[in-house]
Design an enzyme around this catalytic site. Structure first.
Site, PDB file in Angstrom:
ATOM      1  N   GLN A 182      41.451  62.597  13.348  1.00  0.00           N
ATOM      2  CA  GLN A 182      40.131  63.230  13.475  1.00  0.00           C
ATOM      3  C   GLN A 182      39.986  64.421  12.531  1.00  0.00           C
ATOM      4  O   GLN A 182      39.000  65.146  12.595  1.00  0.00           O
ATOM      5  CB  GLN A 182      39.891  63.686  14.927  1.00  0.00           C
ATOM      6  CG  GLN A 182      39.942  62.570  15.933  1.00  0.00           C
ATOM      7  CD  GLN A 182      38.808  61.555  15.770  1.00  0.00           C
ATOM      8  OE1 GLN A 182      37.811  61.820  15.111  1.00  0.00           O
ATOM      9  NE2 GLN A 182      38.988  60.386  16.350  1.00  0.00           N
TER      10      GLN A 182
ATOM     11  N   CYS B  23      41.043  57.417  25.354  1.00  0.00           N
ATOM     12  CA  CYS B  23      42.494  57.245  25.147  1.00  0.00           C
ATOM     13  C   CYS B  23      43.211  58.583  25.246  1.00  0.00           C
ATOM     14  O   CYS B  23      44.153  58.854  24.494  1.00  0.00           O
ATOM     15  CB  CYS B  23      42.795  56.581  23.807  1.00  0.00           C
ATOM     16  SG  CYS B  23      42.136  54.933  23.667  1.00  0.00           S
TER      17      CYS B  23
ATOM     18  N   ASP C 216      49.093  64.057  13.947  1.00  0.00           N
ATOM     19  CA  ASP C 216      48.115  62.971  14.038  1.00  0.00           C
ATOM     20  C   ASP C 216      46.806  63.500  13.465  1.00  0.00           C
ATOM     21  O   ASP C 216      46.106  64.286  14.103  1.00  0.00           O
ATOM     22  CB  ASP C 216      47.976  62.560  15.511  1.00  0.00           C
ATOM     23  CG  ASP C 216      46.809  61.608  15.746  1.00  0.00           C
ATOM     24  OD1 ASP C 216      46.107  61.260  14.780  1.00  0.00           O
ATOM     25  OD2 ASP C 216      46.608  61.228  16.921  1.00  0.00           O
TER      26      ASP C 216
ATOM     27  N   HIS D 135      46.070  62.023  21.898  1.00  0.00           N
ATOM     28  CA  HIS D 135      45.609  60.643  22.086  1.00  0.00           C
ATOM     29  C   HIS D 135      46.820  59.844  22.593  1.00  0.00           C
ATOM     30  O   HIS D 135      47.968  60.176  22.267  1.00  0.00           O
ATOM     31  CB  HIS D 135      45.160  60.127  20.717  1.00  0.00           C
ATOM     32  CG  HIS D 135      44.523  58.780  20.707  1.00  0.00           C
ATOM     33  ND1 HIS D 135      45.255  57.623  20.788  1.00  0.00           N
ATOM     34  CD2 HIS D 135      43.233  58.394  20.592  1.00  0.00           C
ATOM     35  CE1 HIS D 135      44.426  56.581  20.725  1.00  0.00           C
ATOM     36  NE2 HIS D 135      43.195  57.028  20.605  1.00  0.00           N
TER      37      HIS D 135
ATOM     38  N   LYS E 145      38.065  55.495  10.367  1.00  0.00           N
ATOM     39  CA  LYS E 145      37.374  56.715  10.815  1.00  0.00           C
ATOM     40  C   LYS E 145      36.905  57.542   9.627  1.00  0.00           C
ATOM     41  O   LYS E 145      36.375  58.639   9.788  1.00  0.00           O
ATOM     42  CB  LYS E 145      38.307  57.540  11.701  1.00  0.00           C
ATOM     43  CG  LYS E 145      38.692  56.823  12.998  1.00  0.00           C
ATOM     44  CD  LYS E 145      39.636  57.653  13.812  1.00  0.00           C
ATOM     45  CE  LYS E 145      40.321  56.851  14.896  1.00  0.00           C
ATOM     46  NZ  LYS E 145      39.457  56.560  16.043  1.00  0.00           N
TER      47      LYS E 145
HETATM   48  N1  PMP Z   1      44.798  59.585  17.283  1.00  0.00           N
HETATM   49  C1  PMP Z   1      43.544  60.039  17.409  1.00  0.00           C
HETATM   50  C2  PMP Z   1      43.318  61.524  17.518  1.00  0.00           C
HETATM   51  C3  PMP Z   1      42.488  59.150  17.425  1.00  0.00           C
HETATM   52  O1  PMP Z   1      41.232  59.604  17.548  1.00  0.00           O
HETATM   53  C4  PMP Z   1      42.748  57.760  17.330  1.00  0.00           C
HETATM   54  C5  PMP Z   1      41.626  56.754  17.374  1.00  0.00           C
HETATM   55  N2  PMP Z   1      40.767  56.920  18.478  1.00  0.00           N
HETATM   56  C6  PMP Z   1      44.069  57.340  17.193  1.00  0.00           C
HETATM   57  C7  PMP Z   1      45.068  58.282  17.171  1.00  0.00           C
HETATM   58  C8  PMP Z   1      44.426  55.906  17.052  1.00  0.00           C
HETATM   59  O2  PMP Z   1      43.909  55.379  15.880  1.00  0.00           O
HETATM   60  P1  PMP Z   1      43.928  53.802  15.608  1.00  0.00           P
HETATM   61  O3  PMP Z   1      43.340  53.170  16.834  1.00  0.00           O
HETATM   62  O4  PMP Z   1      43.058  53.637  14.413  1.00  0.00           O
HETATM   63  O5  PMP Z   1      45.337  53.421  15.375  1.00  0.00           O
END
Ligand code: PMP
Length: 407
Positions: free
Chosen positions: A204, A365, A201, A124, A227
């Site tokens: 997910q 993203c 990270d 991401h 999430k």
């Molecule tokens: N890493 C991953 C794998 C994500 O799916 C997301 C959210 N789409 C993020 C980071 C960023 O999370 P946040 O926007 O809640 O900071």
């Protein structure tokens, strides 16, 4: 809730009771944000109604109640991910802030010109851009573990990427764009053999499976509350004690100090060193309630349920000859990315919405993933345990409508 039916559990999510354009809502955008059960909503209301005050400051009863709720939530987080000590769980605004905190607090202190940071092709932007910013500032180099056409990391390349210049490896536990479950244990083992720490990270992963940061031996692990049935504005940075203690604070201000004079400030010990200013107390309390809720169902049970739904959805989508699934790794969690051949994903998402089916369309993203697969964007259906086969069937029906409209 370990013996509740899934329909009983689904009924606890008020947001799912609504209709969109006369169709029952089929919420399949859980990878972006999941929904909150009544129990979490009630906990937020109770905090606001009966416990709200500032934390760590007042001697009065209400402040003690707020502090108690706040610190109890930290203990729940620690237990949930099996952190050795709740002091190693830092409250952040979300996973993005967690990565940035490590980049500023650790990266800016320890990374030097000529050093290298390794990320993966499946990250991401939250686990790419901060490291790029660091590399630019320090004159360091960003290296990338590549991926296959199926969306699996080529971990065999890691030995050639690791060098005595490597300062950190950054990897997602599960890809938000394709759903691939990455072999983080293997990556961590290889990195540690070179003395290199790993930031995982877990955005997910944490909502979908039992995560044990000690079993993984992760050095840093970040995730977001919204999430995992919690509110927005709250996330966690877990870190190994010695790393957190060696780091510089990210932000300065109240609450993160032991003593302040104009000559010198002595910082508070972890976790407070990284929690400057009044935190998102309400969201922290909500996250604690979300953890209680998930644990009342059981993470293993949730993982089994979602694996069944994913298999059903994959099988139904594969029956549609006008659709191509992107990301075909055997080990996936809760995400199906696809394209309807000849139709832009945004049009797919818009038509699906008219039938009450909420999915995400875009690059998620993760633009480098899209570039690697040669597509500008994908449509993404992402599941949670409260989804059911009717949601998947609604998706399939709406995809037929897309085909009918576009021929
Ligand atoms: N890493 C991953 C794998 C994500 O799916 C997301 C959210 N789409 C993020 C980071 C960023 O999370 P946040 O926007 O809640 O900071």
């Amino acid at each position: 809730r370990s013996d509740w039916t899934w329909e009983q559990i689904r009924a606890e999510f008020p947001v799912l009771r609504q209709s969109i354009d006369g169709h029952p809502l089929s919420y399949l955008d859980n990878a972006a944000s999941s929904q909150m059960p009544q129990e979490v909503i009630d906990r937020l209301t109770w905090y606001q109604s009966a416990e709200h005050s500032n934390v760590h400051r007042g001697v009065h009863t209400l402040s003690q109640k707020a502090t108690d709720a706040y610190e109890k939530a930290r203990e729940k987080v620690a237990r949930f991910i099996n952190a050795p000590d709740s002091a190693q769980c830092i409250f952040t605004r979300g996973a993005t802030e967690g990565v940035n905190l490590v980049m500023h607090g650790w990266g800016r202190k320890f990374v030097e010109e000529g050093d290298e940071i390794i990320v993966t092709a499946l990250e991401h932007h939250a686990n790419i851009v901060p490291w790029q910013m660091l590399c630019e500032e320090k004159g360091a180099t960003l290296k990338v573990i590549p991926m296959t056409d199926a969306g699996e990391l080529v971990v065999d390349e890691l030995p050639t990427l690791l060098s005595d210049k490597t300062k950190m490896v950054c990897v997602s536990h599960v890809s938000n764009a394709l759903g691939t479950v990455n072999p983080v244990e293997d990556i961590i083992e290889q990195a540690h053999a070179h003395g290199v720490p790993v930031l995982v990270d877990g955005c997910q992963a944490v909502p979908h499976m039992k995560v044990d940061v000690q079993a993984l031996d992760a050095d840093f692990y970040v995730f977001s509350g919204h999430k995992m049935c919690g509110p927005t504005g709250i996330g966690i940075l877990y870190g190994k004690r010695e790393l957190l203690e060696a780091m510089n604070p990210f932000m300065g201000g109240g609450d993160m100090i032991r003593t302040v004079t104009f000559e010198k400030t002595e910082y508070a010990p972890i976790p407070h060193k990284f929690e400057a200013g009044t935190p998102s107390i309400l969201a922290v309390v909500g996250l604690g309630a979300a953890i209680d809720y998930l644990e009342s169902i059981g993470m293993d049970r949730i993982a089994r349920r979602e694996a069944e739904l994913l298999e059903y959805a994959t099988q139904r989508i594969e029956e549609l000859d006008f659709i191509r699934i992107l990301g075909t790794a055997p080990n996936k969690a809760s995400v199906i990315s696809f394209e309807v051949l000849g139709v832009h994903p945004h049009d797919v998402g818009t038509i699906l919405d008219t039938e009450g089916v909420a999915i995400r369309a875009g690059h998620h993203c993760a633009q480098p993933v899209m570039d690697r697969l040669g597509v500008p964007a994908t449509a993404r259906a992402s599941l949670a345990f409260y989804n059911n086969k009717d949601d998947v069937d609604a998706l399939i029906g709406a995809l037929q409508t897309v085909k009918d409209i576009f021929g």
